[in-house]
Motif scaffolding. Structure first.
Motif, short mmCIF file in Angstrom:
data_model
loop_
_atom_site.label_atom_id
_atom_site.label_comp_id
_atom_site.label_asym_id
_atom_site.label_seq_id
_atom_site.Cartn_x
_atom_site.Cartn_y
_atom_site.Cartn_z
N LEU A 133 0.80 -1.23 0.00
CA LEU A 133 0.00 0.00 0.00
C LEU A 133 0.83 1.27 0.00
O LEU A 133 0.32 2.35 -0.31
CB LEU A 133 -0.94 0.01 1.21
N GLY A 134 2.12 1.18 0.35
CA GLY A 134 2.94 2.37 0.42
C GLY A 134 2.68 3.17 1.69
O GLY A 134 1.86 2.80 2.54
N THR A 135 3.35 4.29 1.81
CA THR A 135 3.26 5.11 3.01
C THR A 135 2.26 6.24 2.89
O THR A 135 1.95 6.91 3.86
CB THR A 135 4.64 5.73 3.33
N GLY A 136 1.74 6.46 1.67
CA GLY A 136 0.82 7.58 1.43
C GLY A 136 1.49 8.60 0.53
O GLY A 136 2.65 8.97 0.75
N ILE A 137 0.80 9.06 -0.48
CA ILE A 137 1.38 9.99 -1.44
C ILE A 137 1.92 11.24 -0.74
O ILE A 137 1.26 11.81 0.13
CB ILE A 137 0.33 10.37 -2.52
N GLY A 138 3.13 11.62 -1.08
CA GLY A 138 3.75 12.82 -0.51
C GLY A 138 4.53 12.61 0.76
O GLY A 138 5.19 13.53 1.24
N THR A 139 4.51 11.39 1.32
CA THR A 139 5.13 11.17 2.64
C THR A 139 6.57 10.66 2.55
O THR A 139 7.17 10.35 3.57
CB THR A 139 4.30 10.16 3.46
N PHE A 140 7.12 10.56 1.35
CA PHE A 140 8.47 10.02 1.18
C PHE A 140 9.50 10.67 2.10
O PHE A 140 10.28 9.96 2.76
CB PHE A 140 8.91 10.16 -0.28
N PRO A 141 9.56 12.03 2.21
CA PRO A 141 10.60 12.64 3.05
C PRO A 141 10.53 12.20 4.51
O PRO A 141 11.57 12.07 5.18
CB PRO A 141 10.34 14.15 2.92
N ASP A 142 9.33 11.97 5.02
CA ASP A 142 9.17 11.60 6.42
C ASP A 142 9.68 10.20 6.71
O ASP A 142 10.11 9.90 7.83
CB ASP A 142 7.69 11.71 6.82
N PHE A 143 9.64 9.32 5.73
CA PHE A 143 10.09 7.95 5.92
C PHE A 143 11.54 7.75 5.47
O PHE A 143 12.24 6.88 5.98
CB PHE A 143 9.19 6.97 5.16
N TYR A 144 11.98 8.58 4.51
CA TYR A 144 13.33 8.38 3.96
C TYR A 144 14.42 8.72 4.96
O TYR A 144 15.48 8.09 4.97
CB TYR A 144 13.49 9.24 2.70
N ALA A 145 14.18 9.70 5.83
CA ALA A 145 15.22 10.14 6.78
C ALA A 145 15.75 8.97 7.60
O ALA A 145 16.95 8.88 7.90
CB ALA A 145 14.67 11.22 7.70
#
Length: 606
Positions: A259-271
């Protein structure tokens, strides 16, 4: 501006829908590739609901929606399509030609605006501006084939020069590859349109202009030139830090495969997964399909490539059936424009930038209608039952209500984010009255769903609590603490990865405890803050001070060394880390190490 742009696009589409209702029919495309794009849009919408940070996903969903909304708007009413298309093409080319001229002025006369010798204004990244110019160059060629206008040829040259000034290897490389593909696919048309002599002159001018702009300018450190040269001699990776970024992105995908983390949330998980070798801002994956998978799950990844395959298959079928040369050129050049954008999107973040999404939507609409004409699939009308029985007053009333409602739904997140940014600005200026006003507006306009106002307000409340701590009555003190804890709990519920929440919690514990050297919640919260944002310098320095007071110099130095890896792009942050490191070595009696760090600090100022 982003929110206003999307609202204007929606309202324009509603006007077209209003006209369709009055006529009693809507014009519908038979292009099945648009159905795949609609499914992708639906997946993006669904990801908002399973997102761990819904507020961020809502904002990014509307940003991405600019692409499908643009397609719908430009296909619109079949009767007005040609007028709308020609007007849009001329408008886009005029704007891009002006921007290209401005890019040349920046490149030669305004070096202070450049990013390592590369033009980026009015966007924030040279690669994004390069992608916009690439789309515009193909559009100019399409207009040139269609009208034989010298203005279109001049526009192509200007936009090409603008593309080169951006120094974007990805955008320029993808443009050249797809331009060669277009020339091969249109080889018969080119022979009739241009003589061999004119073709040779065109090629020489094309190569000469690229070389002229590339090897001139007032800045000798053009990043694209230096990077290309270093890549050739093996001193620099062809993909820069993208390998590290993609590795971190893949770790996110492994944790959120379906399902992924939710569109637009990449920066919050990538750190949490990023490598210290990654010197980028960590906002995007620099690979759109990979980021879609991380944010929206494996279905979005599959739909992305299904859409590409569908476009390629439909283009092939249309080119086999088409006989009109101008229509063939329109199909080929719109297809190649999208192909260059998609190729570049595999090493950049094109599908997150509003101008690229808008122009790409226009090019998809042009391609879709052109291929429909080639395949004999003319846009057909769908009747609207009982449309003729609707009174004008009732229709206008409904139209106004729907327009207002949709505008509010779209604008709410962007208005809240605007007030959040203003609050941050006034906080840096120590204007607490204006800060408080904008924090309250940010919270109210989001109906309490934006986590940032809570994160911004909490430190102020903690500082006020610390100031009043000795004069507060027991019940009043308890009430103030409960309010702050509730504020932080709300922020964490809205964004479980907000580093500021954990830093604020550590601050609250510090105010309420008499033993500063105590372990426990302070250290744990600071470590969580650094886990979710390794570049959080204040939290890192606070943790270093705590280790130092306990005599754990090795641990303090380890935390600082880690900080210098994360903050190396920020000269001020690196200097702060070096200064702190010097003090640590002096306190620990390591004079040689302190002297070495002083030399490195001095080198930063040279």
């Amino acid at each position: 501006m982003v929110g206003v742009s999307i609202v204007c696009l929606i309202l324009s589409g509603l006007v077209a829908a209003f006209v369709g209702i009055r006529k009693g029919f809507w014009v519908v495309s038979k292009d099945k590739t648009l159905f795949i794009l609609g499914l992708f849009w639906l997946v993006a919408f669904g990801s908002v609901f399973w997102s761990q940070i819904p507020w961020v996903s809502v904002v990014q969903f509307w940003v991405f929606s600019c692409l499908p909304l643009s397609v719908l708007f430009f296909i619109g009413d079949g009767e007005d399509y040609e007028v709308k298309k020609n007007f849009a093409a001329v408008t886009i080319l005029t704007i891009l030609s002006v921007l290209s001229f401005a890019a040349l002025i920046q490149y030669y006369l305004m070096p202070e605006m450049l990013y390592h010798g590369r033009v980026q204004w009015p966007l924030k990244n040279p690669n994004s501006l390069g992608a916009v110019f690439s789309l515009g160059a193909f559009l100019a060629l399409s207009q040139w084939f269609k009208t034989s206008s010298k203005l279109s040829a001049l526009s192509f040259i200007l936009i090409l020069l603008g593309l080169v000034t951006t120094g974007s290897r990805g955008a320029l490389g993808a443009f050249i590859v797809l331009l060669l593909v277009a020339m091969f696919m249109l080889r018969k048309e080119i022979v009739q349109f241009l003589s061999i002599r004119k073709t040779a002159i065109f090629a020489v001018v094309f190569i000469g202009l690229i070389a002229l702009i590339t090897f001139t300018g007032v800045r000798p450190d053009n990043m694209a030139l230096v990077a290309t040269a270093n890549t050739v001699v093996g001193e620099h990776s062809l993909l820069w830090a993208r390998g590290d970024i993609w590795s971190g992105t893949w770790k996110i995908i492994q944790d959120h495969m379906w399902l992924g983390t939710g569109i637009g949330t990449f920066p919050d998980f990538y750190a949490e997964h990023r490598s210290a070798n990654d010197f980028t801002a960590g906002i995007t994956a620099h690979n759109d399909p990979l980021q879609f998978w991380a944010e929206m799950g494996v279905v979005s990844f599959a739909l992305f490539y299904m859409f590409i395959v569908a476009i390629c298959v439909r283009t092939w079928k249309a080119l086999r059936a088409v006989h009109d040369q101008k229509l063939r050129a329109e199909i080929v050049l719109s297809f190649c424009a999208l192909g260059a954008m998609v190729m570049h999107a595999h090493v950049s973040f094109n599908l997150h930038i509003i101008p690229i999404l808008f122009i790409s939507g226009f090019m998809i609409a042009v391609w879709s209608v052109a291929t429909s004409c080639a395949l004999g699939q003319e846009l057909h009308s769908r009747g609207i039952p009982k449309a003729d029985k609707l009174s004008n007053a009732r229709l206008i009333f409904s139209f106004v209500n729907v327009s207002v409602l949709l505008s509010l739904i779209v604008l709410i997140p962007f208005v809240s984010n605007y007030h959040t940014k203003k609050a941050m600005q006034y906080s840096r200026l120590s204007n607490m009255e204006a800060f408080s006003m904008h924090v309250n507006y940010a919270k109210q306009t989001s109906f309490g769903l934006n986590y940032l106002p809570y994160v911004l307000a909490a430190p102020v409340q903690i500082s006020m609590l610390e100031y009043d701590l000795d004069i507060l009555m027991r019940e009043e003190k308890k009430q103030r603490i409960s309010q702050i804890e509730a504020m932080l709990a709300k922020a964490e519920a809205l964004n479980p990865r907000a580093a500021g929440v954990f830093s604020d919690r550590a601050g609250l514990v510090r105010v309420l405890t008499d033993n500063e050297l105590a372990y426990g919640d302070i250290d744990r919260n600071l470590e969580l803050a650094l886990k979710y944002n390794p570049k959080y310098l204040d939290a890192r320095l606070w943790l270093v001070r705590r280790y130092t007071k306990r005599g754990a110099f090795d641990k303090a130095i380890e935390v600082l060394n880690d900080g210098m890896s994360w903050c190396r792009r920020d000269k001020h942050s690196v200097k702060v880390c070096y200064n702190t490191m010097v003090q640590l070595h002096l306190q620990n009696g390591e004079m040689d190490a302190a002297e070495f760090m002083l030399k490195k600090l001095k080198m930063l100022d040279e």
